[in-house]
Design an enzyme around this catalytic site. Sequence first.
Site, PDB file in Angstrom:
ATOM      1  N   GLY A 207       0.816  -1.215   0.000  1.00 41.78           N
ATOM      2  CA  GLY A 207       0.000   0.000   0.000  1.00 41.78           C
ATOM      3  C   GLY A 207       0.845   1.258   0.000  1.00 41.78           C
TER       4      GLY A 207
ATOM      5  CE1 TYR B   8     -10.282   0.418   7.221  1.00 40.87           C
ATOM      6  CE2 TYR B   8     -10.956   1.445   9.284  1.00 40.87           C
ATOM      7  CZ  TYR B   8      -9.999   1.233   8.308  1.00 40.87           C
ATOM      8  OH  TYR B   8      -8.757   1.826   8.404  1.00 40.87           O
TER       9      TYR B   8
ATOM     10  CG  ASP C 214      -5.422  -7.503  -5.746  1.00 40.16           C
ATOM     11  OD1 ASP C 214      -5.459  -7.367  -4.505  1.00 40.16           O
ATOM     12  OD2 ASP C 214      -6.443  -7.617  -6.447  1.00 40.16           O
TER      13      ASP C 214
END
Length: 250
Positions: free
Chosen positions: A14, A157, A65
């Site tokens: 990320g 989340y 990914d």
Amino acid sequence: MSGPLAGQKAIVTGAASGIGRGIACALAREGMHVAIVDRAAAEASDAVVAGILAAGGSAFAVQADVSDEASAVAAVTGAARGMGGLDLLVNCAGVIADGPLLDTPLAVFDRIMAVNVRGTFVVGREALRIMAAQRHGRVINISSELALLGREQFSPYCASKGAVLSMTRSWAREFAPWILVNAIAPGPTDTPMLDIGHMSSEWRKKEESNPLGRIAKVEEIAAVAVFLAGPGATFMTGQCISPNGGAAMY
Ligand SMILES: NC(=O)c1ccc[n+]([C@@H]2O[C@H](COP(=O)([O-])OP(=O)(O)OC[C@H]3O[C@@H](n4cnc5c(N)ncnc54)[C@H](O)[C@@H]3O)[C@@H](O)[C@H]2O)c1
């Protein structure tokens, strides 16, 4: 560069944006060789690499990914092979979604779990395989203050970030004493994910409602990662450090 982290090898997932980008740049400033792993378009990761190289650091980009097992495994093994080992993994890739629970389709839950939990699991498993063989290494998983507090309209989340904390503690026990595994649980931080520019003033007030009265800068989260990677953190494992302006105290 000659600091304690100079010459060490890190993977940051990320790292094309936001907190991951800030951590990658901070580690590179400490002299680490950094693999920028992200699924984003190559230009985004290339821009991070260019910034690090321009500042005299060392980095390269790997497009992957993390929610795809083959892609994640290839990224970790390829990056570690290219660098000749792996001293640090920062599991930072993540996605978010919000909305009333009663209107949340299962696909939203699955997507968040696929990136935030399965991605952290697969990337972590492969990095720990390499570190276990070396009998040396550190892992930093990026959780969230919301794993500690919960948040209305964000339950998938929050659950995913709670899972990240549980994996951190389990890995810390499983790989002690050779490998140190810790988590960072940031409070709201100024990144594209938080998207301050499009935030309502009411929501911004909520995000700023901590004792320090503001949202964090990426550099304030990156500084914690540098600490956990460095010589000051040798007695830290299974811990969660939460730079959150005092919103959660425990
Ligand atoms: N910004 C905040 O307020 C905040 C607070 C607490 C925790 N976090 C966590 O910090 C981490 C970074 O968030 P950010 O705010 O920098 O967000 P961001 O959106 O700026 O960056 C996230 C990065 O992850 C990458 N990514 C997403 N899915 C991926 C996948 N499947 N494979 C590879 N890369 C993928 C994106 O391309 C992007 O570059 C996330 O795990 C997030 O949950 C953020």
